[in-house]
Write a protein that holds these residues in place. Sequence first.
Motif, PDB file in Angstrom:
ATOM      1  N   LYS A  19      36.053  44.920  46.461  1.00 56.61           N
ATOM      2  CA  LYS A  19      36.478  45.134  47.845  1.00 56.61           C
ATOM      3  C   LYS A  19      37.825  44.448  48.103  1.00 56.61           C
ATOM      4  O   LYS A  19      38.721  45.016  48.699  1.00 56.61           O
ATOM      5  CB  LYS A  19      35.409  44.560  48.784  1.00 56.61           C
ATOM      6  N   ILE A  20      37.960  43.201  47.598  1.00 54.31           N
ATOM      7  CA  ILE A  20      39.165  42.434  47.921  1.00 54.31           C
ATOM      8  C   ILE A  20      40.373  42.949  47.140  1.00 54.31           C
ATOM      9  O   ILE A  20      41.461  43.092  47.687  1.00 54.31           O
ATOM     10  CB  ILE A  20      38.948  40.936  47.580  1.00 54.31           C
ATOM     11  N   LEU A  21      40.165  43.213  45.850  1.00 56.50           N
ATOM     12  CA  LEU A  21      41.316  43.533  44.999  1.00 56.50           C
ATOM     13  C   LEU A  21      41.542  45.016  44.803  1.00 56.50           C
ATOM     14  O   LEU A  21      42.598  45.424  44.350  1.00 56.50           O
ATOM     15  CB  LEU A  21      41.128  42.882  43.613  1.00 56.50           C
ATOM     16  N   GLY A  22      40.525  45.817  45.148  1.00 59.07           N
ATOM     17  CA  GLY A  22      40.594  47.236  44.788  1.00 59.07           C
ATOM     18  C   GLY A  22      41.757  47.985  45.391  1.00 59.07           C
ATOM     19  O   GLY A  22      42.286  48.916  44.796  1.00 59.07           O
ATOM     20  N   SER A  23      42.173  47.553  46.582  1.00 52.57           N
ATOM     21  CA  SER A  23      43.191  48.349  47.260  1.00 52.57           C
ATOM     22  C   SER A  23      44.586  47.784  47.080  1.00 52.57           C
ATOM     23  O   SER A  23      45.542  48.322  47.602  1.00 52.57           O
ATOM     24  CB  SER A  23      42.862  48.398  48.748  1.00 52.57           C
ATOM     25  N   SER A  24      44.707  46.693  46.329  1.00 55.44           N
ATOM     26  CA  SER A  24      46.028  46.050  46.313  1.00 55.44           C
ATOM     27  C   SER A  24      46.923  46.544  45.176  1.00 55.44           C
ATOM     28  O   SER A  24      47.893  45.904  44.844  1.00 55.44           O
ATOM     29  CB  SER A  24      45.866  44.529  46.218  1.00 55.44           C
ATOM     30  N   VAL A  74      40.823  50.702  37.117  1.00 58.35           N
ATOM     31  CA  VAL A  74      40.992  49.551  37.994  1.00 58.35           C
ATOM     32  C   VAL A  74      39.707  48.713  37.993  1.00 58.35           C
ATOM     33  O   VAL A  74      39.744  47.482  38.003  1.00 58.35           O
ATOM     34  CB  VAL A  74      41.351  50.004  39.428  1.00 58.35           C
ATOM     35  N   GLN A  75      38.577  49.401  37.926  1.00 56.63           N
ATOM     36  CA  GLN A  75      37.291  48.700  37.895  1.00 56.63           C
ATOM     37  C   GLN A  75      37.229  47.749  36.697  1.00 56.63           C
ATOM     38  O   GLN A  75      36.814  46.595  36.818  1.00 56.63           O
ATOM     39  CB  GLN A  75      36.161  49.745  37.786  1.00 56.63           C
ATOM     40  N   GLN A  76      37.658  48.236  35.532  1.00 55.51           N
ATOM     41  CA  GLN A  76      37.615  47.410  34.323  1.00 55.51           C
ATOM     42  C   GLN A  76      38.547  46.212  34.464  1.00 55.51           C
ATOM     43  O   GLN A  76      38.227  45.101  34.020  1.00 55.51           O
ATOM     44  CB  GLN A  76      38.018  48.234  33.098  1.00 55.51           C
ATOM     45  N   LYS A  77      39.696  46.423  35.085  1.00 52.98           N
ATOM     46  CA  LYS A  77      40.639  45.318  35.245  1.00 52.98           C
ATOM     47  C   LYS A  77      40.053  44.259  36.176  1.00 52.98           C
ATOM     48  O   LYS A  77      40.152  43.054  35.927  1.00 52.98           O
ATOM     49  CB  LYS A  77      41.981  45.821  35.769  1.00 52.98           C
ATOM     50  N   ILE A  78      39.425  44.728  37.250  1.00 54.60           N
ATOM     51  CA  ILE A  78      38.843  43.767  38.193  1.00 54.60           C
ATOM     52  C   ILE A  78      37.691  43.023  37.525  1.00 54.60           C
ATOM     53  O   ILE A  78      37.515  41.807  37.741  1.00 54.60           O
ATOM     54  CB  ILE A  78      38.373  44.474  39.480  1.00 54.60           C
TER      55      ILE A  78
END
Lengths: 175, 377
Positions: A159-164, A92-96
């Motif tokens: 922070k904003i996108l990590g949980s979605s 997910v980190q790489q995608k963000i």
Amino acid sequence: MGNTSSMLTQYDIEEVQQHCNNAFSQQEIVSLYERFCQLDRNGGGFVSGEEFLSVPEFAVNPLSQRLLRMLDGLNFKEFVAFLSAFSPRATVQQKIEFIFKVYDSDGNGKVTVNDMLDVLHDLTGQFISEQQREQVLTKVLEEAGYNKESLLVMSDFVKILGSSGLKMEVEVPVD
Amino acid sequence: MSSGKGGELIPSSSELDLDRPNIEDYLPSGSSIHKPVGKLRLCNLLDISPTLTEAAGAIVDDSFTRCFKSNPPEPWNWNVYLFPLWWCGVVIRYLILFPVRVIVLTVGWIIFLSCFIPVHLLLKGHDKLQKNMERALVELICSFFVASWTGVINYHGPRPSMRPKQVFVANHTSMIDFIILEQMSSFAVIMQKHPGWVGLLQSTILESVGCIWFNRSEAKDRETVTKKLREHSQGVDNNPLLIFPEGTCVNNQYSVMFKKGAFELGCTICPIAIKYNKIFVDAFWNSRKQSFTMHLLQLMTSWAVVCDVWYLEPQNLRPDETPIEFAERVRDIISVRAGLKKVPWDGYLKYSRPSPKHRERKQQSFAESVLRRLEEK
């Protein structure tokens, strides 16, 4: 075209695999090479913006111009690295990080409100006025604890996108 | 919408968008725009992943490029026993078959020209006789062409009868489609004017069967061409028109959208489906990769060109149908018969960019969802 995988040695495949942090399997890399050669019609070793735009599905995408800035002139290794964010094996980190790079057009590690307005403009075209765009963005920014002068960095995006529950995957056809 | 101008062969971008079937129906599910609900938050605005995924999907594989990909038959000569056998085949094909075929073709041309030129020059006054003889001669030379690649063609269905107000449409894989159909019955065809020896053939011999030329790059061309089409189809004594509504050669596994020009002439449409068997050679003429001469040489050095031709049931415009729906219905009939997959792209996208209306549709959909969610609490 001929037997394209014979132009790619095992050594080449492994080098590309390393470069993209094992985001793709060796078979997928061979498929991507065939695709790269198919797109690179003049055989220059890189796919130009025009050649990408000759794919109608890509040309109708609202973010195509932004992506072209990132794609233009990439050689095969960099092309695979670019696509690695879309692999099911990517974190997910790489995608963000990828999304962040799309926003951060000047590459200075900071996303301004103007960058966000530009992307929103790409996505909504003429169907929302500039005023409305600013209104909408300011409203959601303030609700999230930012303001019009905020500069967002990578950790803000996480922070904003990590949980979605980010879903950003593409399947490489392997025959 | 288009009735004022009397229809066009090449749809202008505005007409394309008003009438074309919905592309979203064809795109893979899940890629059609996300339908989010709930209050609009920052993460919703910043999350561009669906759009990015669509773009990356198009980069990795797209249905349009697949239509024009050559898929040659699988090589089978890959081991010690088969390789010598294959080598013998190569020797026979190139050193025996090819010269024989060239001779056959040359003989054919000599016979044809020695009959055609006198008929053309001497029978100037006797129109009906001249026309019938020229038609028969063109059918003859096409048969010679087919023999020169050892064409094994299975024709199915009743042979087309010569009636006025009848137009034939077929899927398009190579210029040899025309030759294969012409050898059975004389058609008048509408073609892109080509340079070189093909162009010479077009302006001399094909004129005699009543061919119509167009030029893709000329905008004013469309109206003149439509007029000519209409005139030709009304004429009683003219050869029936054969039109390839895809407008370009497709690789015989897919079909691209049919242009509506042929379907607006007020004629009965007789669909013809052509399917090539790739067992010996791939008959798809990839004009990006080969010139037509190279393509013909490839055919002449292969064992045979095998194909099936189906003459399908004539169709008429239904009272509640638009010409575009009619075109899609006929495309469906042909694609099912020939085992082709349908894609929602216009073949001319090979030469030009898609209309901005498609992008605008996506933008509009996203804009509306943002504004709607803004209202929610």
